[in-house]
Design a protein around this motif. Structure first.
Motif, PDB file in Angstrom:
ATOM      1  N   ILE A  38       5.020  78.223  55.584  1.00 53.78           N
ATOM      2  CA  ILE A  38       6.182  78.657  54.822  1.00 53.78           C
ATOM      3  C   ILE A  38       6.305  77.943  53.478  1.00 53.78           C
ATOM      4  CG2 ILE A  38       7.467  79.398  56.857  1.00 53.78           C
ATOM      5  CD1 ILE A  38       9.060  76.843  56.738  1.00 53.78           C
ATOM      6  N   VAL A  39       6.067  76.623  53.437  1.00 56.86           N
ATOM      7  CA  VAL A  39       6.245  75.896  52.177  1.00 56.86           C
ATOM      8  C   VAL A  39       5.199  76.349  51.164  1.00 56.86           C
ATOM      9  CG1 VAL A  39       6.348  73.637  51.072  1.00 56.86           C
ATOM     10  CG2 VAL A  39       7.266  73.931  53.383  1.00 56.86           C
ATOM     11  N   ARG A  40       3.953  76.518  51.616  1.00 53.56           N
ATOM     12  CA  ARG A  40       2.921  76.979  50.690  1.00 53.56           C
ATOM     13  C   ARG A  40       3.251  78.367  50.161  1.00 53.56           C
ATOM     14  NH1 ARG A  40      -3.288  77.551  52.554  1.00 53.56           N
ATOM     15  NH2 ARG A  40      -2.501  79.492  53.466  1.00 53.56           N
ATOM     16  N   SER A  41       3.753  79.251  51.012  1.00 55.64           N
ATOM     17  CA  SER A  41       4.089  80.600  50.580  1.00 55.64           C
ATOM     18  C   SER A  41       5.221  80.588  49.559  1.00 55.64           C
ATOM     19  CB  SER A  41       4.483  81.449  51.798  1.00 55.64           C
ATOM     20  OG  SER A  41       3.408  81.545  52.710  1.00 55.64           O
ATOM     21  N   VAL A  42       6.233  79.757  49.809  1.00 53.04           N
ATOM     22  CA  VAL A  42       7.352  79.664  48.868  1.00 53.04           C
ATOM     23  C   VAL A  42       6.881  79.079  47.544  1.00 53.04           C
ATOM     24  CG1 VAL A  42       9.564  78.514  48.413  1.00 53.04           C
ATOM     25  CG2 VAL A  42       9.122  79.553  50.656  1.00 53.04           C
ATOM     26  N   ALA A  43       6.019  78.071  47.599  1.00 56.27           N
ATOM     27  CA  ALA A  43       5.508  77.456  46.367  1.00 56.27           C
ATOM     28  C   ALA A  43       4.706  78.458  45.547  1.00 56.27           C
ATOM     29  CB  ALA A  43       4.649  76.246  46.702  1.00 56.27           C
ATOM     30  N   GLU A  44       3.895  79.260  46.204  1.00 58.97           N
ATOM     31  CA  GLU A  44       3.100  80.257  45.480  1.00 58.97           C
ATOM     32  C   GLU A  44       3.995  81.329  44.861  1.00 58.97           C
ATOM     33  OE1 GLU A  44       0.465  81.449  48.556  1.00 58.97           O
ATOM     34  OE2 GLU A  44      -0.981  79.814  48.202  1.00 58.97           O
ATOM     35  N   GLU A  45       5.074  81.695  45.554  1.00 58.38           N
ATOM     36  CA  GLU A  45       6.016  82.658  45.004  1.00 58.38           C
ATOM     37  C   GLU A  45       6.732  82.080  43.785  1.00 58.38           C
ATOM     38  OE1 GLU A  45       7.945  86.352  44.769  1.00 58.38           O
ATOM     39  OE2 GLU A  45       6.256  85.694  46.019  1.00 58.38           O
ATOM     40  N   PHE A  46       7.112  80.801  43.876  1.00 63.37           N
ATOM     41  CA  PHE A  46       7.749  80.148  42.731  1.00 63.37           C
ATOM     42  C   PHE A  46       6.805  80.097  41.537  1.00 63.37           C
ATOM     43  CE2 PHE A  46       7.834  76.044  40.460  1.00 63.37           C
ATOM     44  CZ  PHE A  46       8.984  76.246  39.710  1.00 63.37           C
ATOM     45  N   ARG A  47       5.544  79.755  41.787  1.00 60.05           N
ATOM     46  CA  ARG A  47       4.575  79.677  40.692  1.00 60.05           C
ATOM     47  C   ARG A  47       4.427  81.022  39.998  1.00 60.05           C
ATOM     48  NH1 ARG A  47      -1.121  77.832  42.596  1.00 60.05           N
ATOM     49  NH2 ARG A  47      -1.038  79.926  43.521  1.00 60.05           N
ATOM     50  N   THR A  48       4.440  82.092  40.776  1.00 61.43           N
ATOM     51  CA  THR A  48       4.314  83.434  40.192  1.00 61.43           C
ATOM     52  C   THR A  48       5.544  83.803  39.370  1.00 61.43           C
ATOM     53  OG1 THR A  48       2.897  84.156  42.016  1.00 61.43           O
ATOM     54  CG2 THR A  48       4.006  85.872  40.729  1.00 61.43           C
ATOM     55  N   ARG A  49       6.720  83.554  39.905  1.00 63.55           N
ATOM     56  CA  ARG A  49       7.953  83.994  39.245  1.00 63.55           C
ATOM     57  C   ARG A  49       8.351  83.106  38.073  1.00 63.55           C
ATOM     58  NH1 ARG A  49      10.500  88.146  41.860  1.00 63.55           N
ATOM     59  NH2 ARG A  49       9.780  88.550  43.992  1.00 63.55           N
ATOM     60  N   SER A  50       7.858  81.860  38.056  1.00 68.12           N
ATOM     61  CA  SER A  50       8.226  80.963  36.962  1.00 68.12           C
ATOM     62  C   SER A  50       7.170  80.882  35.875  1.00 68.12           C
ATOM     63  CB  SER A  50       8.481  79.552  37.513  1.00 68.12           C
ATOM     64  OG  SER A  50       7.285  79.013  38.061  1.00 68.12           O
ATOM     65  N   GLU A  73      12.136  84.628  51.003  1.00 67.77           N
ATOM     66  CA  GLU A  73      12.493  83.838  52.180  1.00 67.77           C
ATOM     67  C   GLU A  73      11.304  83.824  53.124  1.00 67.77           C
ATOM     68  OE1 GLU A  73      15.758  83.542  55.831  1.00 67.77           O
ATOM     69  OE2 GLU A  73      15.948  85.095  54.285  1.00 67.77           O
ATOM     70  N   GLN A  74      10.931  82.618  53.553  1.00 64.10           N
ATOM     71  CA  GLN A  74       9.795  82.452  54.448  1.00 64.10           C
ATOM     72  C   GLN A  74      10.214  81.532  55.591  1.00 64.10           C
ATOM     73  OE1 GLN A  74       6.812  83.936  54.191  1.00 64.10           O
ATOM     74  NE2 GLN A  74       7.147  84.889  52.192  1.00 64.10           N
ATOM     75  N   GLY A  75      10.354  82.093  56.771  1.00 61.37           N
ATOM     76  CA  GLY A  75      10.676  81.277  57.926  1.00 61.37           C
ATOM     77  C   GLY A  75      11.950  80.480  57.797  1.00 61.37           C
ATOM     78  N   GLY A  76      12.949  81.033  57.129  1.00 57.04           N
ATOM     79  CA  GLY A  76      14.217  80.341  56.964  1.00 57.04           C
ATOM     80  C   GLY A  76      14.299  79.474  55.731  1.00 57.04           C
ATOM     81  N   LEU A  77      13.185  79.338  54.995  1.00 55.07           N
ATOM     82  CA  LEU A  77      13.182  78.583  53.740  1.00 55.07           C
ATOM     83  C   LEU A  77      13.288  79.579  52.591  1.00 55.07           C
ATOM     84  CD1 LEU A  77      12.852  75.598  52.778  1.00 55.07           C
ATOM     85  CD2 LEU A  77      10.448  76.145  52.362  1.00 55.07           C
ATOM     86  N   VAL A  78      14.265  79.381  51.714  1.00 57.73           N
ATOM     87  CA  VAL A  78      14.549  80.379  50.679  1.00 57.73           C
ATOM     88  C   VAL A  78      14.309  79.817  49.286  1.00 57.73           C
ATOM     89  CG1 VAL A  78      16.198  81.699  52.043  1.00 57.73           C
ATOM     90  CG2 VAL A  78      16.992  79.747  50.709  1.00 57.73           C
TER      91      VAL A  78
END
Length: 550
Positions: A424-436, A508-513
């Motif tokens: 989940i953390v890696r997925s959220v980080a990759e999404e942040f990198r894309t959107r920012s 949102e990935q596994g409860g981490l947003v």
């Protein structure tokens, strides 16, 4: 025969190499310690500064650099990936396995050495530790090599590896050889050997290897460096000065028993047999390994902070004793292996029950728990048939090794990837990198998520503690574009104080947003090739364009 043969050497190297390298890049870095280790190595490689480790664009005083340098060099070659971060740990464990084989072969015989190496390389916790780069370096590589050099009376090598352990993990690693070697010499009445160990010249060699780095750091950073260096503070590593972990005093007992699977029964038998069944010449050497594992176990037990993987430092001596005992049983016990069979069957039976008790409560692994238990039971039955019916010790040994390898391959291929929260953390980080991308933004998150987010996104971010008034006030004062990463319940609870109406959920990935609050029209900062100075503020560093952090 006390000599190494080429065929046996390469068979062991191939088996342990394939086993230990398997899957080292398949799972994300674990939060927070392994991710912090990887982030230090990534920043070191990116900055090209191998003298001073830093985390989140800030120099970390007193942090020994060697372990991070090895991973940073690997990142330079393979990129900032899990494989690159863990590769030095895997290669180091393979080298240590071969060192155990060579040392035990020259001390006893090659069959003892082969199985000592095989036991160490296939124990469950060894396999797991290779997939966690944090504790590699002084503790799990250079300290064992220091002690192996001592028992072989290669004293110059002992001083070299002792110095390298300090450069890898800090001066606290000295307590192992400083306590284990004198205790063994006193126990066996060999204190006179201190006169043959070239103590004064060895200390000079140790200082020659350590002072150049330590002296340069002292020149650059002064007394704060020495203060931190000798406080035994090192995130992610066992530390005598760390806060209480809250684990019971007997924490390492089940860790040791489970970590040695499938060799646990043989370990228990060998602890007894090395004392009760050994000849005088063997006993003198085996006592060193008894002292090694016992003092190490005792030190970690009384440490205020406890990590399960640190107990792997007891595995080299335990593996040597098991290897010796396997050879002894084949020579002296003939075809009667009842004691070995009973303990090994009990080991497999308990392991089968444990798979079900631990994995079944997780919905994704409920079926897998029965698969793992079934595999374990089948191997237990096969070991029983080999030892009790066919009375074939060699077959019993290979069945233990096969059980270890197959269990870990199945676990890492099919079960661990579906454990909740793994990605989940890696997925959220990759999404942040894309959107920012291309925007001047600040990332805020809880301390435990920050290392992994920094490693996978390249943005060091800032800490946000919604329950702390000062942290929230600083957060609210930031009027620029920003992202936050929080568990959904925490965001819902503190949305009011964080200005929740202004936020947009990105993923949102596994409860981490991941939420964003973008100030439109804010220009992106100009990109500069000049490395920021150490005096640059943390918030300013966090606003650097992604991928341009120092």
């Amino acid at each position: 025969m006390k000599s190494v043969t080429r065929n046996v050497f390469f068979v062991l190297l191939a088996l342990t190499g394939i086993t230990l390298l398997f899957g080292i890049g398949s799972l994300p870095l674990r939060n927070p310690y392994e991710a912090a280790f990887g982030e230090v190595a990534r920043e070191m490689a990116e900055a090209g500064n191998f003298l001073s480790p830093r985390l989140f664009d800030k120099f970390v005083l007193g942090l020994a650099p060697l372990s991070y340098i090895l991973s940073a060099l690997s990142i330079d070659v393979f990129g900032a990936t899990e494989f690159a971060v863990r590769l030095p740990a895997a290669l180091g464990t393979i080298l240590l396995t071969m060192a155990i084989y060579i040392t035990t072969t020259h001390t006893f015989n090659e069959r003892s050495g082969f199985w000592a190496g095989m036991v160490f390389g296939t124990a469950m916790l060894t396999f797991f530790t290779v997939k966690t780069a944090v504790l590699f370096g002084g503790l799990l590589f250079f300290v064992p090599l220091t002690l192996l050099c001592f028992i072989r009376r290669h004293y110059w090598g002992m001083y070299v590896f002792c110095a390298l352990s300090v450069l890898a993990d800090g001066p606290w690693t000295l307590m192992f050889p400083v306590l284990i070697i004198p205790a063994y010499l006193i126990l066996t009445g060999q204190v006179h050997l201190l006169g043959r160990m070239h103590l004064l010249r060895g200390i000079v060699l140790f200082l020659v290897l350590c002072i150049p780095w330590a002296g340069t750091k002292f020149y650059l950073q002064g007394m704060p460096f020495l203060t931190e260096f000798f406080r035994f503070r090192d995130f992610g590593l066992v530390s005598l000065a760390a806060p209480d972990s809250g684990n019971p005093l007997w924490f390492y007992v089940p860790v040791l028993l489970a970590g040695m699977f499938p060799w646990t029964g043989l370990m228990l038998k060998s602890l007894k047999d090395t004392i009760c069944e050994s000849r005088t010449s063997d006993l003198e050497i085996l006592l060193f390994y008894q002292v090694w594992w016992f003092i190490t176990f005792l030190l970690f037990t009384i440490c205020s902070r406890q990590f399960a993987t640190s107990i792997v430092l007891t595995f080299p001596p335990l593996a040597v004793m098991i290897g010796w005992n396997l050879d002894r049983m084949r020579k002296e016990d003939g075809r009667n292996h009842m004691g070995w069979a009973v303990l090994s069957i009990l080991t497999f039976a308990v392991a089968a029950v444990a798979w079900i008790r631990v994995l079944r409560p997780l919905p994704q692994l409920a079926f897998g728990s029965f698969v793992m238990a079934g595999i374990t039971v089948l191997f237990g039955i096969a070991v029983a048939i080999a030892l009790l019916l066919y009375k074939d010790a060699a077959l019993g040994e290979w069945l233990h090794a096969a059980a270890a390898i197959l269990t870990m391959v199945v676990a890492y291929s099919f079960f661990l990837p579906v454990v909740p929260g793994t990605f989940i953390v890696r997925s959220v980080a990759e999404e942040f990198r894309t959107r920012s991308a291309g925007q001047a933004v600040t990332l805020y998150t809880l301390p435990e998520y920050r290392p992994a987010l920094a490693f996978y996104s390249g943005n060091p971010g800032l800490v946000l503690n919604p329950a702390d008034a000062r942290s929230v006030a600083s957060f609210r004062e930031d009027e620029g574009s920003k992202f936050i990463v929080l568990p959904q319940p925490a965001f819902d609870r503190y949305a009011g104080v964080l200005g929740g109406t202004e936020w947009q959920k990105e993923t949102e990935q596994g409860g981490l947003v991941l939420y964003s609050c973008i100030v439109r029209g804010q220009p992106a900062p100009a990109v500069t090739e000049k490395e920021p100075s150490p005096a640059e503020t943390e918030k300013g560093a966090a606003r650097k364009k992604q991928g341009k952090t120092p």
